[in-house]
Structures are given as C-alpha cells and as structure tokens.
Write a protein that holds these residues in place. Structure first.
Motif, PDB file in Angstrom:
ATOM      1  N   VAL A  65       8.503  45.493  62.172  1.00 21.99           N
ATOM      2  CA  VAL A  65       8.295  44.044  62.334  1.00 21.99           C
ATOM      3  C   VAL A  65       7.528  43.771  63.619  1.00 21.99           C
ATOM      4  N   LYS A  66       7.922  44.414  64.711  1.00 24.66           N
ATOM      5  CA  LYS A  66       7.244  44.178  65.988  1.00 24.66           C
ATOM      6  C   LYS A  66       5.796  44.660  65.951  1.00 24.66           C
ATOM      7  N   GLU A  67       5.507  45.731  65.208  1.00 24.95           N
ATOM      8  CA  GLU A  67       4.118  46.186  65.055  1.00 24.95           C
ATOM      9  C   GLU A  67       3.316  45.192  64.207  1.00 24.95           C
ATOM     10  N   LEU A  68       3.911  44.733  63.093  1.00 18.32           N
ATOM     11  CA  LEU A  68       3.219  43.792  62.209  1.00 18.32           C
ATOM     12  C   LEU A  68       2.898  42.473  62.900  1.00 18.32           C
ATOM     13  N   PHE A  69       3.770  42.046  63.808  1.00 20.69           N
ATOM     14  CA  PHE A  69       3.612  40.757  64.468  1.00 20.69           C
ATOM     15  C   PHE A  69       3.258  40.904  65.944  1.00 20.69           C
ATOM     16  N   SER A  70       2.644  42.015  66.304  1.00 22.74           N
ATOM     17  CA  SER A  70       2.338  42.284  67.722  1.00 22.74           C
ATOM     18  C   SER A  70       1.354  41.289  68.328  1.00 22.74           C
ATOM     19  N   ASP A  71       0.526  40.651  67.509  1.00 23.06           N
ATOM     20  CA  ASP A  71      -0.460  39.692  68.020  1.00 23.06           C
ATOM     21  C   ASP A  71       0.059  38.254  68.044  1.00 23.06           C
ATOM     22  N   LYS A  73       1.731  34.975  69.233  1.00 20.95           N
ATOM     23  CA  LYS A  73       2.039  34.360  70.521  1.00 20.95           C
ATOM     24  C   LYS A  73       2.625  32.984  70.286  1.00 20.95           C
ATOM     25  N   PRO A  74       3.755  32.627  70.881  1.00 23.30           N
ATOM     26  CA  PRO A  74       4.588  33.545  71.646  1.00 23.30           C
ATOM     27  C   PRO A  74       5.169  34.611  70.723  1.00 23.30           C
ATOM     28  N   GLU A  75       5.591  35.701  71.313  1.00 20.29           N
ATOM     29  CA  GLU A  75       6.040  36.846  70.529  1.00 20.29           C
ATOM     30  C   GLU A  75       7.272  36.521  69.684  1.00 20.29           C
ATOM     31  N   ILE A  76       7.452  37.299  68.628  1.00 21.48           N
ATOM     32  CA  ILE A  76       8.608  37.120  67.753  1.00 21.48           C
ATOM     33  C   ILE A  76       9.859  37.610  68.477  1.00 21.48           C
ATOM     34  N   MET A  77      10.999  37.209  67.948  1.00 25.63           N
ATOM     35  CA  MET A  77      12.267  37.681  68.490  1.00 25.63           C
ATOM     36  C   MET A  77      13.013  38.425  67.389  1.00 25.63           C
ATOM     37  N   TRP A  78      13.661  39.506  67.763  1.00 29.25           N
ATOM     38  CA  TRP A  78      14.515  40.268  66.853  1.00 29.25           C
ATOM     39  C   TRP A  78      15.938  40.148  67.373  1.00 29.25           C
ATOM     40  N   ILE A  79      16.868  39.763  66.504  1.00 30.62           N
ATOM     41  CA  ILE A  79      18.282  39.644  66.878  1.00 30.62           C
ATOM     42  C   ILE A  79      19.074  40.684  66.098  1.00 30.62           C
ATOM     43  N   ASN A  80      19.804  41.524  66.805  1.00 27.61           N
ATOM     44  CA  ASN A  80      20.661  42.499  66.144  1.00 27.61           C
ATOM     45  C   ASN A  80      21.786  41.787  65.410  1.00 27.61           C
ATOM     46  N   TYR A  81      22.305  42.433  64.391  1.00 31.11           N
ATOM     47  CA  TYR A  81      23.279  41.793  63.517  1.00 31.11           C
ATOM     48  C   TYR A  81      24.555  41.387  64.248  1.00 31.11           C
ATOM     49  N   LYS A  82      24.955  40.163  63.996  1.00 32.36           N
ATOM     50  CA  LYS A  82      26.259  39.631  64.374  1.00 32.36           C
ATOM     51  C   LYS A  82      26.731  38.839  63.166  1.00 32.36           C
ATOM     52  N   TYR A  83      28.027  38.883  62.900  1.00 33.44           N
ATOM     53  CA  TYR A  83      28.541  38.127  61.769  1.00 33.44           C
ATOM     54  C   TYR A  83      28.228  36.650  61.968  1.00 33.44           C
ATOM     55  N   PRO A  84      27.685  35.945  60.944  1.00 34.45           N
ATOM     56  CA  PRO A  84      27.331  34.536  61.092  1.00 34.45           C
ATOM     57  C   PRO A  84      28.515  33.697  61.567  1.00 34.45           C
ATOM     58  N   GLY A  85      28.221  32.819  62.492  1.00 36.70           N
ATOM     59  CA  GLY A  85      29.240  31.963  63.087  1.00 36.70           C
ATOM     60  C   GLY A  85      29.105  31.992  64.592  1.00 36.70           C
ATOM     61  N   TYR A  86      30.221  31.946  65.262  1.00 33.64           N
ATOM     62  CA  TYR A  86      30.251  31.911  66.721  1.00 33.64           C
ATOM     63  C   TYR A  86      29.526  33.103  67.336  1.00 33.64           C
ATOM     64  N   ASN A  87      29.809  34.316  66.847  1.00 31.92           N
ATOM     65  CA  ASN A  87      29.211  35.518  67.440  1.00 31.92           C
ATOM     66  C   ASN A  87      27.695  35.541  67.313  1.00 31.92           C
ATOM     67  N   LEU A  88      27.162  35.102  66.190  1.00 28.24           N
ATOM     68  CA  LEU A  88      25.708  35.043  66.019  1.00 28.24           C
ATOM     69  C   LEU A  88      25.109  33.992  66.946  1.00 28.24           C
ATOM     70  N   ALA A  89      25.752  32.825  67.046  1.00 31.72           N
ATOM     71  CA  ALA A  89      25.240  31.769  67.932  1.00 31.72           C
ATOM     72  C   ALA A  89      25.216  32.246  69.383  1.00 31.72           C
ATOM     73  N   MET A  90      26.257  32.947  69.824  1.00 33.62           N
ATOM     74  CA  MET A  90      26.314  33.430  71.203  1.00 33.62           C
ATOM     75  C   MET A  90      25.279  34.536  71.457  1.00 33.62           C
ATOM     76  N   GLU A  91      25.051  35.392  70.481  1.00 39.27           N
ATOM     77  CA  GLU A  91      24.024  36.434  70.603  1.00 39.27           C
ATOM     78  C   GLU A  91      22.647  35.792  70.715  1.00 39.27           C
ATOM     79  N   LEU A  92      22.407  34.792  69.893  1.00 46.77           N
ATOM     80  CA  LEU A  92      21.124  34.089  69.934  1.00 46.77           C
ATOM     81  C   LEU A  92      20.944  33.385  71.280  1.00 46.77           C
ATOM     82  N   LYS A  93      21.972  32.722  71.750  1.00 43.62           N
ATOM     83  CA  LYS A  93      21.898  32.017  73.031  1.00 43.62           C
ATOM     84  C   LYS A  93      21.576  32.986  74.167  1.00 43.62           C
ATOM     85  N   LYS A  94      22.241  34.130  74.186  1.00 43.93           N
ATOM     86  CA  LYS A  94      21.994  35.148  75.220  1.00 43.93           C
ATOM     87  C   LYS A  94      20.538  35.612  75.175  1.00 43.93           C
ATOM     88  N   ASN A  95      20.042  35.879  73.986  1.00 43.62           N
ATOM     89  CA  ASN A  95      18.663  36.339  73.843  1.00 43.62           C
ATOM     90  C   ASN A  95      17.663  35.240  74.167  1.00 43.62           C
TER      91      ASN A  95
END
Length: 126
Positions: A65-71, A73-95
């Motif tokens: 994905v990062k190679e396909l979208f390397s151009d 701007k602004p760059e894409i974001m990849w979020i590692n898996y977190k169960y949807p809900g509070y944990n996903l929201a907090m992971e997204l906020k941190k990133n």
C-alpha cells in the motif's frame, strides 16, 4: 474474528456513552466506530472493498500500500488492527498526533489493517 467479551472498563464506558447518546427510538444504535469517525474530516467515506481488503488483510500489505501510494500528498496513513470501538479510536488518535506533527494536517486517506479504507476531508471531494 470473534466478538470479544468486553472486560476493559474504558471500552464499557465508551459503549455506555454511545448508547446514552441515543435520542428517540431505543431501536437505534450508534456505530461502534463513531469515535474513529469523530476524529476524521467532516465528510467521510468508510468502505471495505474486496480489492482494498486483499491488501489490508495480507502479510506485507502495508508495504505494498505504501509503495502504491508513495506519491500521495499528504501521505497515506496505515493503522494496525485494533478491535473497532474505543481501542481503534485511541489508536487512531495516537497516530493522528504523530501524523499532524510531521505533515501539519490530518490524514485524508487511512488504510485500516484487516478492516478497510477511510477517506475524509473537511469540505468535499474533488
């Protein structure tokens, strides 16, 4: 993936807040991903297309994905898996904090490992 038994107090509290936000019919239920969506731009497309999930669910998908979208701007974001809900929201906020420090904007294109794709913007897509 199985739905986990919720034992985490933060997750229970989060779900309680969502249920408490219902106005009107008790048959309605807010999306468990409301917290994640609240961090995104005003206009959000959240989707789970098979072709995208082939990448988000495969070993090495992040690299591809990062190679396909390397151009992009602004760059894409990849979020590692977190169960949807509070944990996903907090992971997204941190990133988001790290992304904003680097790019000075919130990400518009986010790939969610084992989940799908969100695209968001403050106004509209052109």
């Amino acid at each position: 993936l199985e739905t986990p038994i919720i034992t985490d107090e933060s997750e229970k509290s989060y779900r309680g807040i969502l249920i408490g936000s219902i106005i009107g019919s008790n048959s309605l239920r807010p999306s468990i991903e409301s917290g994640m969506h609240s961090l995104l731009g005003r206009v959000v497309v959240h989707t789970h297309p098979v072709m995208v999930n082939l990448l988000t669910c495969m070993v090495g998908g992040e690299k591809i994905v990062k190679e396909l979208f390397s151009d992009t701007k602004p760059e894409i974001m990849w979020i590692n898996y977190k169960y949807p809900g509070y944990n996903l929201a907090m992971e997204l906020k941190k990133n988001f904090v790290e992304y904003r420090e680097k790019n000075h904007v919130i990400p518009e294109i986010i790939f969610l490992k084992n989940h799908g794709l969100t695209v968001s913007n403050e106004s509209s897509f052109s």
